[in-house]
Design an enzyme around this catalytic site. Structure first.
Site, PDB file in Angstrom:
ATOM      1  N   GLU A   1       0.810  -1.213   0.000  1.00  0.00           N
ATOM      2  CA  GLU A   1       0.000   0.000   0.000  1.00  0.00           C
ATOM      3  C   GLU A   1       0.844   1.264   0.000  1.00  0.00           C
ATOM      4  OE1 GLU A   1      -0.163  -2.462   2.161  1.00  0.00           O
ATOM      5  OE2 GLU A   1      -2.133  -3.383   1.985  1.00  0.00           O
TER       6      GLU A   1
ATOM      7  N   HIS B   1     -10.421  -4.901  10.082  1.00  0.00           N
ATOM      8  CA  HIS B   1     -11.032  -4.754   8.757  1.00  0.00           C
ATOM      9  C   HIS B   1     -12.330  -3.954   8.816  1.00  0.00           C
ATOM     10  CE1 HIS B   1      -8.292  -8.127   8.060  1.00  0.00           C
ATOM     11  NE2 HIS B   1      -8.430  -7.959   6.775  1.00  0.00           N
TER      12      HIS B   1
END
Lengths: 339, 323
Positions: free
Chosen positions: B59, B128
């Site tokens: 990322e 998450h």
């Protein structure tokens, strides 16, 4: 050859297999939701690694953690209850499949973020060094972690600070065909080997067939002894086979319920997954090894299967009857000291 | 008007922009978290293969590569998946993408889109389920869009891609498969223009993303009990349509803000602070915020639902506010 040790490793592998089959059933029955990952196909590595670890060692796992906890000796009852997010789960139901952990078993925290737990294991090595506990840190992680920068930073740091850590990369990478199809996020590393990265840092590195329990055991036992003596980190790349059920976005039990009799009776092996059953399934491979070497006969192997299957059946009942945590529990443990 | 899912509308916006502008590029991972809707994007793959890049799990690097490319005019859309994952690229988003224009004294601009899927998704557990909107709002230099329906998703995504600022486009997993009418043809929805999703005179509910859906459900129930709700869908946080908020509060005199981030320093806090500064006299009664509780998100879905803002909590809060 220590027959008892080999049988113990096999028992754990079989226990993991039956555990994961139960998890699959639970998900199919919609008893828990969301994404999840199974350890089927990698049992040999987890079970063999844990065989050499002690109480003072710390192990850090990943999103694919179930097998590591079972191999470490965590009670399948509590592990299964956690997967169902129940009050008796290892994390009180608040972690779930991604985060199974058990501090009392030396597995204090499981990060589901790719590479997230690798530096935590090095932290355990750092603590062991400072506290002279004699323990080591063990990081169990997948090859996809090499796509994250923090993994390189950790390897470099462990070498630089001489931390007693064993990095066990379970490389379950898909083959070249799947990679080139671009359909899977894992392991898009270009040609070359992940082991070259710790090698470049001057770290002691080994590779091993991760589907061969005895080979992993013998290598890891030797490495664990050396890390305890020298305090220097070691990197192991365990080349594991990717279970065919692991090619999809959700696990699919394409290879069915494991028939351990396939280890001594190949007559029923046929079809699309014949190669898996004959040559790759680590549970069957190890069973055959035990038979060939005279460590066990087919009755012994079948007996172990019966025993662990009963354990899992009891664990399923326990997990299903465990209560959902009360809603007031959500406020507990945001900060330490608040109950 | 065609009926589309949220995911389809987003993909449509991306396809149009890639068609219109050869400088638009796409990082191809788990696009928009669309999961099962991946067939909608197959034609993009085929038509723009030379501008699509398949990412490793990196990322931070990708966020900064997209930022660097933006300095030369490449408009990269980087779907980062679950919003939780963007923390791994926090430095690159906040310090590089968000700051380069300022640091260059205006010489450099960063037209990049970071797309994330936020919030309680059903069993996402702690790592998450993040809602980073208020953390991002605390960082200067970043535009933030949060659509609640397919039509807005399309128009806002087109604006995000065309914007010369870094944009964080915050979607919600639970919106992806919802469908409704989307206007035909290409259209942009400017940032900073809130939309009144329902008119009413008793209480103003300010929300964005999935919480607009919850507010609309709550409004139906409240209406049967005689409480008429006005829903202000912010659509973008940066820029913020203060006028629309103040106008609605001027009409109802009561303010309830719903947001999936925990309450302290949340979107709800900021909206209420804004009204306190600029429209204190409009309020008949103290404003109320409905947030995720100030705890992590447990894996158990019963507990997850309990910690999140939901329709029932909105109804309860609105009733208290009006009586």
């Amino acid at each position: 050859m220590d027959k008892g040790r080999l049988l113990d490793i096999f028992r754990h592998m079989m226990l993991i297999r039956r555990f994961e089959e139960a998890v699959y059933d639970f998900h199919e029955q919609k008893l828990f939701g969301g994404h999840y990952h199974l350890y089927i196909g990698q049992e040999a590595t987890g079970a063999a690694v844990m065989a050499s670890l002690r109480g003072e060692d710390r192990i850090f796992s990943t999103h694919r953690n179930h097998g590591h906890l079972i191999a470490r000796g965590v009670d399948p009852k509590n592990a299964l209850a956690e997967i169902l997010n129940r009050a008796d789960g290892t994390n009180g139901g608040r972690g779930g499949t991604f985060h199974l952990a058990d501090a009392s078993a030396g597995m204090p925290h499981t990060s589901a973020l790719v590479g997230g737990s690798v530096p935590l294991a090095a932290g355990a090595g750092f603590a062991a060094k400072l506290q002279k506990s004699g323990g080591i840190g063990v990081s169990m992680f997948g090859d996809g972690c090499f796509e994250e920068g923090v993994v390189f930073e950790t390897l470099n740091l462990a070498r630089m600070w001489a931390l007693p850590v064993i990095f066990v990369c379970e490389n379950n990478t898909p083959g070249a065909v799947l990679k080139s199809a671009g359909g899977n996020n894992t392991s898009n590393l270009p040609e070359g080997r992940v082991i070259q990265i710790p090698e470049a840092l001057g770290m002691e590195c080994h590779e091993v067939d991760g589907g061969d329990a005895e080979a992993v055991d013998s290598l890891f036992a030797d490495c664990a002894t050396r890390v305890r003596e020298t305090g220097q980190p070691i990197f192991i790349e365990a080349l594991t086979e990717r279970w065919p059920g692991n090619y999809f976005s959700f696990p699919s039990r394409v290879t069915g319920i494991t028939q351990v009799s396939m280890a001594w009776d190949g007559s029923s092996i046929a079809g699309e997954y014949e190669d898996w059953f004959r040559n790759h399934d680590p549970v069957l491979r190890f069973a055959r090894q035990l038979l060939d070497r005279g460590v066990a006969n087919s009755g012994d192997v079948a007996g172990i299967d019966v025993e662990v299957t009963e354990t899992i059946e009891a664990a399923k009942e326990f997990a299903l009857s465990s209560p959902v945590p009360g809603t007031d529990s959500v406020y507990a443990h945001v900060l330490a000291g608040e109950g | 008007m065609a009926v589309m899912t949220h995911a389809e509308a987003l993909v449509e916006a991306i396809r149009e922009c890639m068609d219109e502008d050869p400088n638009v590029a796409l990082v191809w991972g788990s696009l928009m978290g669309v999961g099962g809707n991946n067939e909608h994007v197959d034609h993009i793959k085929a038509d723009f293969a030379d501008r699509i890049f398949h990412p490793p799990i990196s990322e931070a690097a990708i966020a900064a590569v997209a930022t660097g490319a933006a300095m030369d005019g490449v408009r990269t859309i980087f779907p980062m998946g679950t919003a939780s994952f963007m923390f791994r690229a926090w430095d690159q988003i906040i310090h590089e993408a968000g700051a380069a224009h300022y640091m260059s004294n205006g010489a450099v601009s960063i037209p990049v889109v970071f797309h994330v899927v936020h919030g309680l998704r059903g069993g996402g557990s702690v790592q998450h389920s993040q809602s980073p909107q208020s953390m991002l709002w605390n960082a200067p230099g970043i535009e933030i869009a949060m659509p609640s329906c397919p039509a807005d998703a399309k128009g806002l995504m087109r604006t995000a891609i065309k914007s010369n600022n870094p944009t964080v486009f915050i979607d919600h997993q639970k919106l992806n498969k919802r469908s409704s009418e989307v206007p035909d043809g290409s259209y942009d929805i400017p940032f900073g223009v809130a939309d009144i999703k329902r008119e009413g005179g008793d209480v103003t509910i300010v929300a964005a993303s999935l919480q607009v859906v919850h507010a609309l459900e709550a409004a139906e129930t409240l209406s049967t009990g005689g409480i008429e709700v006005e829903i202000v869908d912010l659509r973008s946080l940066v820029p913020l349509d203060e006028e629309a908020i103040l106008a609605s509060v001027g009409k109802t005199g009561r303010l309830l803000v719903v947001d999936e981030a925990p309450p302290r320093c949340s979107v709800a806090s900021e909206v209420i602070a804004t009204v306190a500064e600029k429209g204190m006299d409009l309020l008949k009664t103290p404003p109320v915020r409905v947030n995720r509780l100030p705890v992590h998100v447990p894996a158990n879905v019963v507990l997850e639902d309990y910690v999140g803002p939901n329709t029932d909590r909105i109804i309860e809060a609105a009733k208290l506010l009006c009586h």
